[in-house]
Design a protein around this motif. Structure first.
Motif, mmCIF file in Angstrom:
data_model
loop_
_atom_site.group_PDB
_atom_site.id
_atom_site.type_symbol
_atom_site.label_atom_id
_atom_site.label_comp_id
_atom_site.label_asym_id
_atom_site.label_seq_id
_atom_site.Cartn_x
_atom_site.Cartn_y
_atom_site.Cartn_z
ATOM 1 N N LEU A 50 0.794 -1.292 0.140
ATOM 2 C CA LEU A 50 0.077 -0.017 0.136
ATOM 3 C C LEU A 50 0.923 1.230 0.105
ATOM 4 C CD1 LEU A 50 -2.493 1.761 0.464
ATOM 5 C CD2 LEU A 50 -2.415 1.093 2.949
ATOM 6 N N ILE A 51 0.627 2.046 -0.889
ATOM 7 C CA ILE A 51 1.351 3.370 -1.094
ATOM 8 C C ILE A 51 0.403 4.456 -1.116
ATOM 9 C CG2 ILE A 51 2.112 3.288 -3.265
ATOM 10 C CD1 ILE A 51 4.748 4.781 -2.453
ATOM 11 N N LEU A 52 0.416 5.605 -0.402
ATOM 12 C CA LEU A 52 -0.353 6.760 -0.401
ATOM 13 C C LEU A 52 0.877 7.875 -0.634
ATOM 14 C CD1 LEU A 52 -2.741 5.852 2.382
ATOM 15 C CD2 LEU A 52 -3.393 6.189 0.072
ATOM 16 N N TYR A 53 0.443 8.729 -1.738
ATOM 17 C CA TYR A 53 1.724 9.685 -2.003
ATOM 18 C C TYR A 53 1.106 10.841 -2.546
ATOM 19 C CZ TYR A 53 1.740 7.885 -6.838
ATOM 20 O OH TYR A 53 1.492 7.569 -7.995
ATOM 21 N N ALA A 54 1.804 11.849 -2.730
ATOM 22 C CA ALA A 54 1.165 13.039 -3.486
ATOM 23 C C ALA A 54 2.171 13.367 -4.677
ATOM 24 C CB ALA A 54 1.179 14.542 -2.665
ATOM 25 N N GLU A 55 1.380 13.723 -5.744
ATOM 26 C CA GLU A 55 2.290 14.128 -7.020
ATOM 27 C C GLU A 55 2.284 15.424 -7.344
ATOM 28 O OE1 GLU A 55 2.928 12.660 -11.676
ATOM 29 O OE2 GLU A 55 1.724 11.378 -10.228
ATOM 30 N N PHE A 56 3.296 16.100 -6.819
ATOM 31 C CA PHE A 56 3.297 17.757 -7.504
ATOM 32 C C PHE A 56 4.014 17.761 -8.698
ATOM 33 C CE2 PHE A 56 2.882 17.471 -2.504
ATOM 34 C CZ PHE A 56 2.064 18.626 -2.458
ATOM 35 N N PRO A 57 3.941 19.012 -9.176
ATOM 36 C CA PRO A 57 4.701 19.142 -10.669
ATOM 37 C C PRO A 57 5.893 18.918 -10.643
ATOM 38 C CG PRO A 57 2.901 20.798 -10.268
ATOM 39 C CD PRO A 57 3.057 20.138 -8.970
ATOM 40 N N ASN A 58 6.779 19.186 -9.609
ATOM 41 C CA ASN A 58 8.204 18.918 -9.468
ATOM 42 C C ASN A 58 8.762 18.030 -8.381
ATOM 43 O OD1 ASN A 58 8.438 21.046 -11.272
ATOM 44 N ND2 ASN A 58 8.162 22.575 -9.762
ATOM 45 N N PHE A 59 8.060 17.383 -7.753
ATOM 46 C CA PHE A 59 8.446 16.433 -6.581
ATOM 47 C C PHE A 59 7.295 15.403 -6.250
ATOM 48 C CE2 PHE A 59 6.779 19.835 -3.944
ATOM 49 C CZ PHE A 59 6.204 18.912 -2.797
ATOM 50 N N LEU A 60 7.605 14.581 -5.558
ATOM 51 C CA LEU A 60 6.734 13.337 -5.208
ATOM 52 C C LEU A 60 6.905 13.475 -3.658
ATOM 53 C CD1 LEU A 60 7.323 10.255 -7.521
ATOM 54 C CD2 LEU A 60 5.486 12.156 -7.535
ATOM 55 N N PHE A 61 5.760 13.301 -2.796
ATOM 56 C CA PHE A 61 5.859 13.100 -1.323
ATOM 57 C C PHE A 61 5.106 11.567 -0.998
ATOM 58 C CE2 PHE A 61 3.164 13.260 2.424
ATOM 59 C CZ PHE A 61 4.237 13.150 3.317
ATOM 60 N N VAL A 62 5.979 10.916 -0.305
ATOM 61 C CA VAL A 62 5.662 9.531 -0.055
ATOM 62 C C VAL A 62 4.917 9.687 1.632
ATOM 63 C CG1 VAL A 62 6.092 7.213 0.754
ATOM 64 C CG2 VAL A 62 7.093 8.436 -1.306
ATOM 65 N N ASP A 63 3.655 9.564 1.523
ATOM 66 C CA ASP A 63 3.031 9.971 2.953
ATOM 67 C C ASP A 63 2.926 8.753 3.594
ATOM 68 O OD1 ASP A 63 1.588 11.158 4.796
ATOM 69 O OD2 ASP A 63 -0.308 11.320 3.743
ATOM 70 N N TYR A 64 2.658 7.339 2.860
ATOM 71 C CA TYR A 64 2.691 6.152 3.520
ATOM 72 C C TYR A 64 3.296 4.950 2.851
ATOM 73 C CZ TYR A 64 -0.636 8.341 7.011
ATOM 74 O OH TYR A 64 -1.014 9.207 7.992
ATOM 75 N N LEU A 65 4.128 4.246 3.201
ATOM 76 C CA LEU A 65 4.547 3.006 2.314
ATOM 77 C C LEU A 65 4.598 1.900 3.203
ATOM 78 C CD1 LEU A 65 5.521 1.596 -0.084
ATOM 79 C CD2 LEU A 65 7.887 2.226 0.388
ATOM 80 N N LEU A 66 3.674 0.944 3.015
ATOM 81 C CA LEU A 66 3.394 -0.275 3.609
ATOM 82 C C LEU A 66 3.587 -1.573 2.824
ATOM 83 C CD1 LEU A 66 2.570 -1.896 6.361
ATOM 84 C CD2 LEU A 66 0.255 -1.357 5.639
ATOM 85 N N VAL A 67 4.528 -2.465 3.203
ATOM 86 C CA VAL A 67 4.670 -3.680 2.476
ATOM 87 C C VAL A 67 3.914 -4.791 3.641
ATOM 88 C CG1 VAL A 67 6.307 -5.482 1.708
ATOM 89 C CG2 VAL A 67 6.577 -3.024 1.097
ATOM 90 N N SER A 68 3.243 -5.838 3.159
ATOM 91 C CA SER A 68 2.627 -6.762 3.801
ATOM 92 C C SER A 68 3.799 -7.512 4.880
ATOM 93 C CB SER A 68 1.742 -7.912 3.111
ATOM 94 O OG SER A 68 1.361 -8.883 3.848
ATOM 95 N N SER A 69 3.589 -7.856 6.013
ATOM 96 C CA SER A 69 4.391 -8.179 6.904
ATOM 97 C C SER A 69 4.760 -9.655 6.274
ATOM 98 C CB SER A 69 3.890 -8.339 8.285
ATOM 99 O OG SER A 69 2.830 -9.185 8.417
ATOM 100 N N LYS A 70 3.866 -10.303 5.756
ATOM 101 C CA LYS A 70 4.291 -11.756 5.327
ATOM 102 C C LYS A 70 5.189 -11.786 4.286
ATOM 103 C CE LYS A 70 -0.612 -12.906 6.224
ATOM 104 N NZ LYS A 70 -1.848 -13.173 5.602
ATOM 105 N N ILE A 71 5.368 -10.743 3.487
ATOM 106 C CA ILE A 71 6.217 -10.830 2.426
ATOM 107 C C ILE A 71 7.513 -9.733 2.367
ATOM 108 C CG2 ILE A 71 4.841 -11.852 0.652
ATOM 109 C CD1 ILE A 71 4.533 -8.995 -0.589
ATOM 110 N N ARG A 72 7.644 -8.971 3.379
ATOM 111 C CA ARG A 72 8.522 -8.102 3.682
ATOM 112 C C ARG A 72 9.998 -8.607 3.769
ATOM 113 N NH1 ARG A 72 6.163 -5.481 8.757
ATOM 114 N NH2 ARG A 72 4.509 -4.671 7.496
ATOM 115 N N GLY A 73 11.032 -7.976 2.939
ATOM 116 C CA GLY A 73 12.226 -8.333 2.801
ATOM 117 C C GLY A 73 12.386 -9.237 1.119
ATOM 118 N N LYS A 74 11.250 -9.356 0.659
ATOM 119 C CA LYS A 74 11.176 -9.894 -0.617
ATOM 120 C C LYS A 74 11.419 -9.067 -1.829
ATOM 121 C CE LYS A 74 9.623 -14.132 1.313
ATOM 122 N NZ LYS A 74 10.662 -14.412 2.182
#
Length: 193
Positions: A50-74
């Motif tokens: 799951l990723i929630l982010y903002a896309e501005f004209p000149n940059f991106l902002f990552v608000d939340y980045l979540l990888v399922s605990s079952k597959i983290r590190g993959k």
């Protein structure tokens, strides 16, 4: 969160709530409002991430980045990050300071470091939780030109826009105030090399 007792929480908010510290979470209705009505705000989700982010004209902002605990590190987080980086825009994000008592805080920092993010040491970002307790977040920046040091002034300008257009999006409706007035929560300090 007691404020959300009358609404059905979206599944993605439940996922965030299970992983992120409460002080870092937006009001669930504000988050849903951002996803549905803020033109800059984006959500990508499947069962792995799951990723929630903002896309501005000149940059991106990552608000939340979540990888399922079952597959983290993959490599799923790496694929998501490379997808964002392929847009060729600087990326700014907030991360809690490393805390030995919270191993995930250290893992997050290592993940971002592996992907070329550097701390904007001169940007001071201090918010207050709903109870009024202050907490600090560090600002990390990635640039497509591969700079090995964060440009504090650029990061500060980006975070000012993030506060105005993401954190404060319809904020008075949900909090009765602006939780991230950039004039109050951000400052730029000169850092000696």
């Amino acid at each position: 969160m007691s404020e959300s007792a009358t609404m059905t929480l979206p599944n993605y908010f439940k996922r965030l709530n299970d992983y992120f510290p409460e002080q870092e979470l937006k009001h669930p209705e504000q988050l849903e409002d951002l996803v549905k009505h803020a033109s800059v705000y984006k959500k990508l989700e499947d069962e792995q991430f799951l990723i929630l982010y903002a896309e501005f004209p000149n940059f991106l902002f990552v608000d939340y980045l979540l990888v399922s605990s079952k597959i983290r590190g993959k490599g799923i987080g790496t694929k998501v990050m490379k997808r964002l980086q392929s847009q060729g825009k600087p990326i700014v994000l907030e991360v809690e300071p490393e805390d030995p008592a919270e191993p995930d805080s250290i893992k997050r920092r290592k993940f971002y470091s592996r992907h070329g993010f550097h701390e904007a040491n001169g940007v001071i970002y201090r918010r207050k939780d709903p109870k009024g307790n202050p907490f600090d977040m560090d600002i990390l920046l990635w640039t497509p030109d591969g700079k090995t040091e964060a440009d504090d002034e650029s990061a500060y300008e980006m975070m000012t826009q993030v506060c105005e257009h993401v954190h404060n999006f319809h904020a008075k409706e949900y909090y009765g105030k602006m939780p991230a007035d950039p004039n109050k929560v951000l400052s730029l300090e000169t850092v000696a090399n």
